[in-house]
Write an enzyme that holds these catalytic residues in place. Structure first.
Site, mmCIF file in Angstrom:
data_model
loop_
_atom_site.group_PDB
_atom_site.id
_atom_site.type_symbol
_atom_site.label_atom_id
_atom_site.label_comp_id
_atom_site.label_asym_id
_atom_site.label_seq_id
_atom_site.Cartn_x
_atom_site.Cartn_y
_atom_site.Cartn_z
ATOM 1 N N HIS A 1 -6.345 -7.445 0.215
ATOM 2 C CA HIS A 1 -6.544 -6.060 -0.205
ATOM 3 C C HIS A 1 -5.730 -5.739 -1.464
ATOM 4 O O HIS A 1 -4.600 -6.187 -1.612
ATOM 5 C CB HIS A 1 -6.144 -5.105 0.926
ATOM 6 N N HIS B 1 0.822 -1.215 0.000
ATOM 7 C CA HIS B 1 0.000 0.000 0.000
ATOM 8 C C HIS B 1 0.857 1.266 0.000
ATOM 9 O O HIS B 1 0.316 2.369 0.179
ATOM 10 C CB HIS B 1 -0.932 0.026 1.210
ATOM 11 N N ASP C 1 -2.766 -10.901 -1.622
ATOM 12 C CA ASP C 1 -3.292 -10.340 -0.378
ATOM 13 C C ASP C 1 -4.788 -10.060 -0.546
ATOM 14 O O ASP C 1 -5.277 -9.828 -1.662
ATOM 15 C CB ASP C 1 -2.556 -9.039 -0.055
#
Length: 248
Positions: free
Chosen positions: A137, A98, A135
């Site tokens: 996300h 991220h 993952d």
């Protein structure tokens, strides 16, 4: 398999779930005796600045997180370099997918995967790469950094059907030719974690897909730890994935 790790990853560097006490210990306990541990070394300033802006690096420094984030990024680089000749895994934290060039969220600070792939590309060890991010996300930071560079094919599987999820990974891996497969390995989509979808055996299947693709395409492969928050099953899931990456 060689696993890049450092005891400093066990420290609780923040209050977020990725830094929770017991997370790394659970994985180490599960894989000890099955792998060869190699001590992580921090990424150099040039490796980090090739991916992140000066202002973002300064922010991480002000938050007192530079040293642990640089150590994680260095572990990813080491796994990528070993991965050119044999499967390798970076058991690192903080996670990284991220983290964009000038910002980060989701428990991430530096983008470990992007830093590792850029190092390989800069040293002309690869021309093309495939990046599998399983993952729970979406790895927005990795996409923000790598998509525009043109040499990385990024696949973020997404399906609420477990079988279709696995078929999607298989299709992605067979889609093109590349010199290395980098895996952002998040285990938070397990049936007993936040996502509630995959089984432990599924992670072994995914690892085996990566290994099999590497054999067919004669390319390297490595993985870095991203998410996974149920400590009771995290170690088992990582072990299953590593067994698959070794051809099991």
């Amino acid at each position: 398999m060689k696993v890049i790790y450092h005891d400093d990853f066990c420290q609780c560097y923040t209050t977020d779930p990725a830094a929770a006490h017991g997370r790394m210990e659970a994985v180490v306990k599960a894989i000890s005796g099955r792998v060869d541990f190699i001590q992580a070394k921090p990424a150099g300033e040039s490796d980090i600045s090739d991916v992140h802006t000066e202002s973002h690096i300064a922010l991480v420094e002000r938050e007192g997180l530079y040293d642990i984030a640089a150590l994680a990024a260095g572990g990813a680089i080491m796994a990528a370099e070993i991965g050119m000749s044999e499967p390798a895994f970076a058991l690192i934290r903080p996670p990284g997918h991220h983290a964009s060039a000038g910002s980060a969220w989701g428990f991430c600070y530096f983008n470990n995967m992007a830093i590792a792939l850029e190092r390989l590309k800069r040293e002309r060890k690869i021309v093309k790469a495939f990046l599998l991010d399983f993952d729970l996300h979406f790895g927005d930071g990795t996409v923000n950094i790598m998509e525009r560079k043109g040499y990385v094919t990024i696949h973020n599987p997404s399906s609420s059907d477990r079988n279709e999820y696995l078929r999607g990974i298989e299709r992605g891996l067979s889609s093109a030719s590349f010199d290395i497969i980098g895996v952002s390995a998040g285990f938070d989509n397990h049936k007993e974690d936040w996502g509630g979808l995959l089984t432990t055996e599924d992670y072994k299947t995914i690892g085996h897909m990566v290994w099999e693709t590497g054999q067919k395409k004669r390319c390297g492969c490595f993985a870095v730890l991203e998410g996974g928050y149920n400590h009771r099953v995290l170690g088992e899931n990582v072990l299953a994935f590593l067994e698959g990456m070794e051809g099991g």
